[in-house]
Design an enzyme around this catalytic site. Structure first.
Site, PDB file in Angstrom:
ATOM      1  N   HIS A  66      -8.171  -4.961  -0.975  1.00 40.04           N
ATOM      2  CA  HIS A  66      -7.066  -4.185  -0.433  1.00 40.04           C
ATOM      3  C   HIS A  66      -6.781  -4.560   1.019  1.00 40.04           C
ATOM      4  CE1 HIS A  66      -4.138  -0.974  -0.679  1.00 40.04           C
ATOM      5  NE2 HIS A  66      -4.445  -0.679   0.569  1.00 40.04           N
ATOM      6  N   ASP A 113     -10.034  -3.661  -5.332  1.00 44.03           N
ATOM      7  CA  ASP A 113      -9.168  -2.664  -4.697  1.00 44.03           C
ATOM      8  C   ASP A 113      -9.140  -1.445  -5.608  1.00 44.03           C
ATOM      9  OD1 ASP A 113      -7.148  -1.177  -3.558  1.00 44.03           O
ATOM     10  OD2 ASP A 113      -5.570  -2.673  -3.837  1.00 44.03           O
ATOM     11  N   SER A 119       0.836  -1.204   0.000  1.00 43.98           N
ATOM     12  CA  SER A 119       0.000   0.000   0.000  1.00 43.98           C
ATOM     13  C   SER A 119       0.878   1.264   0.000  1.00 43.98           C
ATOM     14  CB  SER A 119      -0.955  -0.067   1.195  1.00 43.98           C
ATOM     15  OG  SER A 119      -2.014   0.828   1.028  1.00 43.98           O
TER      16      SER A 119
END
Ligand SMILES: *[C@@H]1O[C@H](CO)[C@@H](O)[C@H](O)[C@H]1NC(C)=O
Ligand SMILES: *[C@@H]1O[C@H](CO)[C@@H](O)[C@H](O)[C@H]1NC(C)=O
Length: 406
Positions: free
Chosen positions: A376, A346, A188
């Site tokens: 995600h 995501d 991320s």
């Protein structure tokens, strides 16, 4: 009887709170719903505290996280764990006690929107321990500074300082790391930092030791288009909702949070924004960079006129150190071989897919590992009892890739 009724009411209230219609195909939707309910509750509580002026929402969230999640550096029979500093940045080091004398090394940046989390959280501790054991490698998990106290380029500079120290002869020797077998990685926002570091150091002629690989897990890589097909398709899919990502970006770039609607309207990249050139646009033009099966029937949203001068007010939107997808092809071509993990459910899917494609076009060897049922955060945030099948699968494949490529 009354008790049973109350129980039933409570249960259905809880189910109502937790239940969320999810797209079909998400791995184990109930686990994701529970995780989302937990996240939403924390977010709501911190929003209330923020609105009441008690504290910044991020501080409350991080308090809860460190209270519930941060664990001590605890060695076990197989891995020696210590907290230290790397280039002045707090870092947790995981060293296998047995195995080869000279080990492989991985530098890891945790996720959390440049604002949340820590490399000392239970979930990252678990991941790094497993990597150290399975790979017989030294893993270093970096606690770079966080927003809102630190804003771009602080996080990036911390990541870079830790990376330079990691690659120094002194540190490699001290931890018995093989200079030929080192990797930079992160998930991320941590994937964003890892990609930025890989670009900067890949082009640094003065470095004696270079990263052999970069492994990016659902990375965030650009802030100019909030209408990629994945942003459109997954805007309401937990846990990273579209407005939350826009908020994280503004906070990271030190911009006014009231600009959120401008970003969500793509008004900052409208065609009349003189700061965004055609060359820049081509680097994230998903009509040419994404395959048809990901574009589906989604249409680009670029207006002729938007909100004037946003890019001039927030120049970091165009800074490749913040948005690695904006790099020149030459820069990309000097980065090491890459692993890019993406999830279908995501908003950041297309950031990763476009980056993988651009790296490939630049001549870099890329493994693009896409999870049709992934969401995600699945590889790290949802750990142990909440860990979904796709979480385990992706973690094992990630470690397996490192084993074969490092
Ligand atoms: C994106 O690429 C497509 C196909 O090459 C092209 O038709 C379109 O004009 C490009 N869009 C932008 C905004 O550059
Ligand atoms: C986006 O730009 C258009 C055209 O200038 C404007 O009408 C609209 O209000 C803007 N939206 C936001 C959220 O700023």
């Amino acid at each position: 009887m009354r008790l049973r009724l109350a129980g039933a009411v409570l249960l259905s209230a809880a189910a109502y709170y937790v239940y969320l219609p999810l797209p079909s195909g998400v791995c184990e939707p109930w686990k994701l719903m529970l995780l989302d309910a937990l996240f939403r509750s924390f977010m709501k509580a911190s929003d209330v505290a923020h609105a009441l002026g008690m504290c910044h929402r991020v501080h409350l969230l991080n308090k809860v996280v460190s209270w519930v999640e941060v664990v001590e550096a605890r060695s076990c029979s197989t891995v020696h764990v210590t907290d230290t500093q790397l280039g002045g940045v707090p870092t947790r080091v995981f060293q296998p006690k047995n195995g080869k004398k000279l080990k492989r090394g991985v530098l890891y940046f945790h996720g959390g929107g440049w604002a949340l989390g820590s490399g000392r959280m239970r979930s990252y501790d678990h991941l790094c321990r497993k990597m150290a054991e399975d790979l017989d490698a030294v893993i270093m998990s970096v606690d770079y500074r966080l927003a809102p106290e630190a804003v771009f380029p602080d996080q990036y500079h911390d990541a870079l300082a830790a990376s330079r120290a990691f690659l120094s002869a002194e540190v490699l020797q001290r931890y018995s790391v093989d200079p030929e077998r080192v990797c930079v990685s992160g998930d991320s926002a941590g994937g964003n930092l890892a990609a930025g570091v890989a670009q900067e150091l890949g082009s640094d002629e003065t470095l004696k030791v270079k990263f052999k690989a970069q492994a990016l897990i659902y990375p965030v890589l650009q802030a100019l288009d909030f209408y990629t097909p994945s942003y459109q398709q997954n805007q309401a899919v937990p846990i990273l909702y579209r407005p939350i990502m826009a908020r994280f970006w503004l906070q990271y770039l030190g911009a006014d949070p009231s600009m959120e609607p401008i970003l969500l309207a793509n008004n900052h990249s409208s065609l009349d924004q003189l700061g965004v050139s055609a060359t820049t646009r081509s680097k994230l033009n998903w009509t040419s960079l994404l395959p048809a099966e990901r574009r589906k029937n989604f249409q680009p949203v670029f207006k002729d006129t938007g909100s004037p001068d946003v890019v001039a007010k927030v120049p970091a939107l165009m800074d490749v150190r913040a948005a690695p997808l904006l790099a020149e092809q030459g820069t990309l071509g000097r980065t090491p071989k890459a692993y890019v993990m993406t999830c279908e459910f995501d908003v950041l899917r297309d950031d990763g897919l476009m980056y993988a494609r651009r790296l490939q076009d630049a001549g870099v060897a890329v493994t693009s590992d896409h999870y049709e049922d992934g969401f995600h955060g699945c590889m790290v945030f949802a750990y142990l009892p909440m860990m979904s099948n796709v979480g385990w699968r992706s973690m094992n494949n990630y470690i397996h890739w490192l084993d074969r490529n490092l």
